[in-house]
Every structure is written in C-alpha cells, then in structure tokens.
Design an enzyme around this catalytic site. Structure first.
Site, PDB file in Angstrom:
ATOM      1  CB  SER A  36      -0.964   0.018   1.187  1.00 27.29           C
ATOM      2  OG  SER A  36      -0.282  -0.302   2.375  1.00 27.29           O
ATOM      3  CG  ASP A 234      -3.752   5.443   7.855  1.00 28.72           C
ATOM      4  OD1 ASP A 234      -2.637   5.920   8.179  1.00 28.72           O
ATOM      5  OD2 ASP A 234      -3.950   4.877   6.761  1.00 28.72           O
ATOM      6  CG  HIS A 237      -1.456   3.352   4.669  1.00 25.62           C
ATOM      7  ND1 HIS A 237      -2.759   3.099   5.032  1.00 25.62           N
ATOM      8  CD2 HIS A 237      -0.959   2.197   4.189  1.00 25.62           C
ATOM      9  CE1 HIS A 237      -3.033   1.833   4.771  1.00 25.62           C
ATOM     10  NE2 HIS A 237      -1.967   1.259   4.265  1.00 25.62           N
TER      11      HIS A 237
HETATM   12  C1  NAG Z   1       4.057   2.282   5.621  1.00 23.04           C
HETATM   13  O1  NAG Z   1       5.371   2.784   5.859  1.00 23.04           O
HETATM   14  C2  NAG Z   1       5.650   3.124   7.204  1.00 23.04           C
HETATM   15  C3  NAG Z   1       7.043   3.689   7.238  1.00 23.04           C
HETATM   16  O2  NAG Z   1       7.974   2.729   6.812  1.00 23.04           O
HETATM   17  C4  NAG Z   1       5.513   1.869   8.073  1.00 23.04           C
HETATM   18  O3  NAG Z   1       5.689   2.232   9.423  1.00 23.04           O
HETATM   19  C5  NAG Z   1       4.140   1.247   7.896  1.00 23.04           C
HETATM   20  O4  NAG Z   1       4.100   0.028   8.604  1.00 23.04           O
HETATM   21  C6  NAG Z   1       3.860   0.995   6.423  1.00 23.04           C
HETATM   22  N1  NAG Z   1       2.507   0.515   6.282  1.00 23.04           N
HETATM   23  C7  NAG Z   1       2.188  -0.521   5.519  1.00 23.04           C
HETATM   24  C8  NAG Z   1       0.771  -0.953   5.539  1.00 23.04           C
HETATM   25  O5  NAG Z   1       3.025  -1.105   4.832  1.00 23.04           O
END
Ligand code: NAG
Ligand code: NAG
Ligand code: NAG
Ligand code: NAG
Ligand code: NAG
Ligand code: NAG
Length: 262
Positions: A36, A234, A237
C-alpha cells in the site's frame, strides 16, 4: 509458408515496428511495485481520498502511466487506482518521483510509469509464478513493446510479512530471490533496483524485516530509508507530505545510479 509470409512482411518497407507507431517511442520506464505505501494512501481518511494533489505530484505531459487496460495515458493521481482497485488509493511516491526526475534531468524525455503495487500483499504473493509477479512481468513487457528503456524497479513492501516470526526470518531469502528472478525474467541482469526500508520504531518482527532489507547487497541496488517519514492520521500509511518526500528520495537514489555510470 506462414513463416515465409511473415518474413516478407518484416522486410517490407511499409512495415512499421511498434516503437515507431507511438510518438513516445523512447520512454524511460519504471516499475512501481510492493504494497500500500507504494500504491499510495496519502490523503485517504476513513476510506475517502481528500483529493489534494500537491504541486510536486501534478500531472505533466512528459509523465505517462500504463493503465490496467495496457494503454499509455498522461498520469494523474491516484496512479494506482485501477491496479489496486479493492482499496481507495491516494498519493503515493510515484508522481513526486517522476516530477523530481524530470526537473533534475530534463534530457530523460518521456517517463513511463508502470504501476503494479497492491495493498496488503506479502512477499510470497510476489514470488515467481504468482499472480502479482506475472501481472508485473506482463505489464512491463508490454510497456517496453511501445519503445523505451527499462530504467529501474521501485519496491516498497514488507509490512505484511511481519505477522509471524517464521515469515519474518524467511523474508531475506524470499526478497532476494524475488529480485534475482525478476532480473532474469526481464533479461535485465543489472536492472537498477531501489527498495524502501521500513521504519525502525516498529515491533520485533518489523525489525527483522528491516534487517533483512538492509542486509541484501545486490549489484545495482540502492536502499532508501523510510525511517523518520510521517504516517498519516490512520497511523498505518505514509501521509501525502511524506510520500512527496519519499518520491524525491527515490529520485535522488535513481539519479545517483545515472551519475555513477558516467
Ligand atoms: C508504511 O510505511 C511506514 C514507514 O515505513 C511503516 O511504518 C508502515 O508500517 C507501512 N505501512 C504498511 C501498511 O506497509
Ligand atoms: C473517521 O470516522 C470515524 C467514525 O465514523 C470518526 O469518529 C472520525 O472522526 C473520522 N475521522 C476523520 C478524520 O474524518
Ligand atoms: C513538465 O515538466 C517540465 C520539466 O520539469 C517543466 O518544464 C514543465 O513546465 C512541466 N509542465 C507542466 C505542465 O507542469
Ligand atoms: C533515448 O533516450 C535516452 C535517454 O533516456 C537517450 O540517451 C537516447 O539517446 C535516446 N535514444 C533515441 C534513439 O532517441
Ligand atoms: C500471504 O498471503 C496469502 C494471501 O493472503 C496467504 O494465503 C498466505 O498464507 C500468505 N503467506 C505468507 C507466507 O504469509
Ligand atoms: C501474463 O501473460 C501470460 C502469457 O500471455 C498469460 O498466460 C498470463 O495469464 C498473464 N498473467 C497475468 C496475471 O496477467
């Protein structure tokens, strides 16, 4: 007999190769894949995209994207919506990346983005032979048929492999195999790869994933660190502003590849 006719067709002076049929036969092509955060959820709150497109992510006639229907169009945010269709998409790093490349290297010509990322996917769902792997391979091959050079894979994934410790431990070998398989299947053994490492302030299994990402050392591969980038309301993201920043970081990494070659 058929082969003979085919040869005549090829030799015929009016035969037009696919590369000559489009005005943008010399595209610089980039694959965008992962989950995502690569697809983009910036500006999505409660399943609604706020519609805000920052200046760094605006459309430009020199930035195209390959649609789900396999045609080129001028790219417009959210660029992953038709590929990552089960979710509401928002701002990802792709447009900021492309605009930053254009600004810093105007000679690059037309940029062709090939969106392939899908939210919630784990690394096994990207292994050779899987649906998402084949879809990415097919889309990239078709993108290249229109004429152009494959410049790089931009990859941001890993969160979905943090659910249990076994998968986390297997992540490094799975990820490495994914990169090697893709280069092999695209006949691009030195394809530049730019991956994004997950942030550090995360749970124990996320730490293992991050260590796996940082522990892979392939030729022509660079890692951009998401550590310090802001997540949105959220808490899951990257925010719109963080995606703008990430796109610029990816662009800087790519431009470094180019300058190393000279
Ligand atoms: C999106 O990126 C952030 C920063 O690396 C991370 O903390 C988060 O878990 C990621 N979310 C997803 C759904 O991959
Ligand atoms: C999202 O929806 C929840 C529940 O309906 C609501 O409490 C919250 O205020 C909403 N958040 C925003 C930013 O609109
Ligand atoms: C497209 O990008 C080029 C290079 O950065 C820039 O000169 C031009 O003004 C941009 N066009 C639009 C419509 O933003
Ligand atoms: C295609 O574009 C590249 C820059 O990405 C340039 O180096 C090359 O000369 C161009 N080739 C043609 C045939 O225009
Ligand atoms: C990956 O996701 C798929 C689909 O949700 C699931 O069936 C599979 O068990 C997951 N694999 C791993 C190793 O997590
Ligand atoms: C990719 O292309 C192959 C060969 O044309 C086809 O068999 C396969 O179904 C395609 N896969 C996807 C996911 O589009």
């Amino acid at each position: 007999m058929l082969a003979y006719i085919f040869l005549i067709l090829l030799a015929h002076p009016f035969y037009v190769s696919p590369a000559n049929t489009t005005p943008n036969g010399n595209k610089s092509i980039f694959i965008l894949a992962g989950q995502s955060n690569m697809s983009g959820r910036g500006g999505v709150v409660n399943n609604t995209f706020d519609g805000y497109i920052p200046p760094q992510c605006q459309s430009n006639s020199s930035i195209l994207r390959l649609t789900k229907g396999l045609s080129w169009e001028v790219a417009k945010e959210p660029i992953h919506q038709d590929i990552d269709y089960y979710a509401i998409c928002g701002i990802g790093p792709g447009m900021s990346f492309a605009n930053s490349i254009l600004k810093n290297d105007p000679k690059i010509g037309v940029i062709g983005l090939v969106p392939c990322a899908v939210g919630s996917t784990n690394i096994s769902q990207w292994s050779k032979g899987s649906f998402y792997y084949s879809q990415m391979l097919n889309r990239t091959r078709i993108a290249l048929q229109g004429g152009g050079t494959l410049k790089s894979l931009l990859w941001y994934q890993g969160e979905s492999d943090t659910l249990n410790v076994e998968d986390a431990k297997l992540y490094k070998s799975r990820l490495q195999k994914f990169f090697i398989d893709l280069r092999y299947d695209l006949k691009a053994p030195f394809l530049p790869i730019i991956q994004v490492a997950l942030a550090t302030e995360l749970g124990p299994y996320k730490k293992i994933i991050r260590q796996a990402q940082l522990g892979i050392h392939l030729r022509n591969m660079k890692t951009v660190d998401a550590n310090g980038l802001k997540v949105g309301p959220d808490y899951v993201h990257l925010s719109t502003q963080a995606q703008v920043q990430l796109g610029q970081m990816l662009a800087n990494a790519f431009l470094k590849f180019a300058s190393e070659k000279e």
